[in-house]
Scaffold this motif. Structure first.
Motif, PDB file in Angstrom:
ATOM      1  N   VAL A 146       0.775  -1.212   0.016  1.00 10.85           N
ATOM      2  CA  VAL A 146       0.063   0.143   0.021  1.00 10.85           C
ATOM      3  C   VAL A 146       0.785   1.390   0.138  1.00 10.85           C
ATOM      4  N   ARG A 147       2.010   1.048   0.591  1.00 14.33           N
ATOM      5  CA  ARG A 147       2.885   2.295   0.712  1.00 14.33           C
ATOM      6  C   ARG A 147       3.418   2.552  -0.645  1.00 14.33           C
ATOM      7  N   ALA A 148       3.709   1.508  -1.304  1.00 12.76           N
ATOM      8  CA  ALA A 148       4.147   1.764  -2.872  1.00 12.76           C
ATOM      9  C   ALA A 148       3.277   2.100  -3.638  1.00 12.76           C
ATOM     10  N   ILE A 149       1.882   1.945  -3.511  1.00 15.62           N
ATOM     11  CA  ILE A 149       0.835   2.715  -4.155  1.00 15.62           C
ATOM     12  C   ILE A 149       0.783   4.195  -3.659  1.00 15.62           C
ATOM     13  N   ALA A 150       0.929   4.416  -2.524  1.00 15.79           N
ATOM     14  CA  ALA A 150       0.803   5.756  -2.008  1.00 15.79           C
ATOM     15  C   ALA A 150       1.834   6.483  -2.540  1.00 15.79           C
ATOM     16  N   ASP A 151       3.282   5.950  -2.687  1.00 16.56           N
ATOM     17  CA  ASP A 151       4.150   6.897  -3.236  1.00 16.56           C
ATOM     18  C   ASP A 151       3.945   7.392  -4.726  1.00 16.56           C
ATOM     19  N   GLU A 152       3.392   6.198  -5.378  1.00 14.73           N
ATOM     20  CA  GLU A 152       3.045   6.479  -6.792  1.00 14.73           C
ATOM     21  C   GLU A 152       1.968   7.489  -6.980  1.00 14.73           C
ATOM     22  N   MET A 153       0.924   7.344  -5.936  1.00 11.04           N
ATOM     23  CA  MET A 153      -0.233   8.538  -6.128  1.00 11.04           C
ATOM     24  C   MET A 153       0.317   9.867  -5.948  1.00 11.04           C
ATOM     25  N   THR A 154       1.555  10.033  -5.023  1.00 12.41           N
ATOM     26  CA  THR A 154       2.054  11.470  -4.610  1.00 12.41           C
ATOM     27  C   THR A 154       2.755  11.702  -5.857  1.00 12.41           C
TER      28      THR A 154
END
Length: 318
Positions: A43-51
């Motif tokens: 999920v953190r990897a997805i959050a980084d990409e969203m940012t």
């Protein structure tokens, strides 16, 4: 006077910066697990990409109560698209049957945003077990009813439900041995306390690669990229699938335009080559789709597992 003339633009700039910072919007993904685990990392990897794509996103871990603490917090949040919940099998489907009382109704409290991925369950055996593949496993279990000790991380968890489903489909009987977490179940396998465990790829992979554990089958309709040599249960003649799935949902009432924007961004992330490599390393199969796809999927998962949970006598036990 000269000093004041130079100072005034700096004060104006600082005021403008503070104003922009104060109004900056941050999207928060609430995860019902502790920080540092495999799902949290995904999920953190997805959050980084969203940012990176202009949606500033952070992860907020709220573990406890089978995920219901986190789910309840999001259900009560303002429906503005800035608070999302990482939902899963338990929080959005199975808990409805398992628990006597819940503070939220997963079918009414949330608006589906997008699937993000899943981890097919795998049947793992200790390396010195008296069976080398799924066919031998079933044959041995039929010849020795109840002798195979099968680990799980709880009666209502997918690690047990998938095992029970295979028992029923194959006409075999195994002895259920519950543990309080995946690491303990894996350790029980490594120390020969149990014979098999239905778990996920992430924790098992290092031990299967070293030869300490063996994977007998994948609860999916296709083989895993990470283990192409291991057949799916469907190949073996069992039309069974069972996996831990993950998705993002928002509080009910979140504007459709906001949901669509989030969905589009997440699907772009899942389709990117760089993210595909990260997902494969973490043992997660990417899965996107529309909000409508996710809504139908969650309902289908409930319809699939609720009868088995009830049949096992686990309904309303907690």
């Amino acid at each position: 006077m000269v000093f004041q003339r130079f100072l005034r633009p700096l004060l104006v700039a600082a005021t403008l910066f503070a104003s922009v910072a104060a109004t900056a919007q941050v999207t928060r993904i609430v995860v019902p697990f502790n920080a540092g685990g495999a799902t949290d990392s995904y999920v953190r990897a997805i959050a980084d990409e969203m940012t990176k794509r202009g949606i500033q996103t952070i992860v907020d871990n709220k573990p406890g109560a089978s995920g219901m603490i986190a789910a309840d917090a999001v259900a009560r949040a303002k429906p503005d698209g800035l608070t999302l919940f990482m939902g899963s099998n338990s929080t959005l489907a199975n808990n409805v049957v398992l628990f006597e009382k819940m503070s939220y109704d997963p079918f009414k409290a949330f608006t589906p945003v997008s699937h993000i991925g899943y981890q097919p369950s795998i049947l793992i055996a200790r390396a010195d077990a008296p069976f080398k593949d799924l066919k031998e496993y079933v044959a041995y279990a039929k010849a020795h009813p109840g002798k195979i000790n099968r680990a799980s991380v709880g009666a209502g968890n997918i690690t047990n439900l998938a095992g029970v489903m295979l028992d029923k489909a194959a006409g075999i009987s195994t002895t259920h041995v519950p543990y309080t977490g995946d690491p303990l179940a894996i350790q029980a396998l490594l120390s020969d306390q149990v014979d098999v465990y239905v778990g996920s790829l992430t924790l098992a992979m290092p031990h299967t690669q070293s030869g300490k554990l063996r994977v007998l089958g994948v609860f999916d309709d296709k083989r895993l990229e990470q283990m192409p040599q291991v057949p799916s249960l469907k190949e073996a003649g069992y039309n069974l699938d069972a996996y831990a799935w993950y998705c993002l949902v928002a509080p009910t009432g979140t504007p459709a335009a906001t949901v669509d924007k989030l969905n589009k961004t997440i699907n772009e992330i899942l389709a990117s080559k760089d993210f595909a490599a990260k997902a494969m390393q973490q043992g997660v199969v990417r899965r996107g789709g529309s909000p409508q796809d996710l809504g139908r999927f969650i309902r289908a998962e409930y319809d699939k597992w609720a009868p088995l949970i009830t049949e096992l006598g686990l309904a309303r036990k907690f």
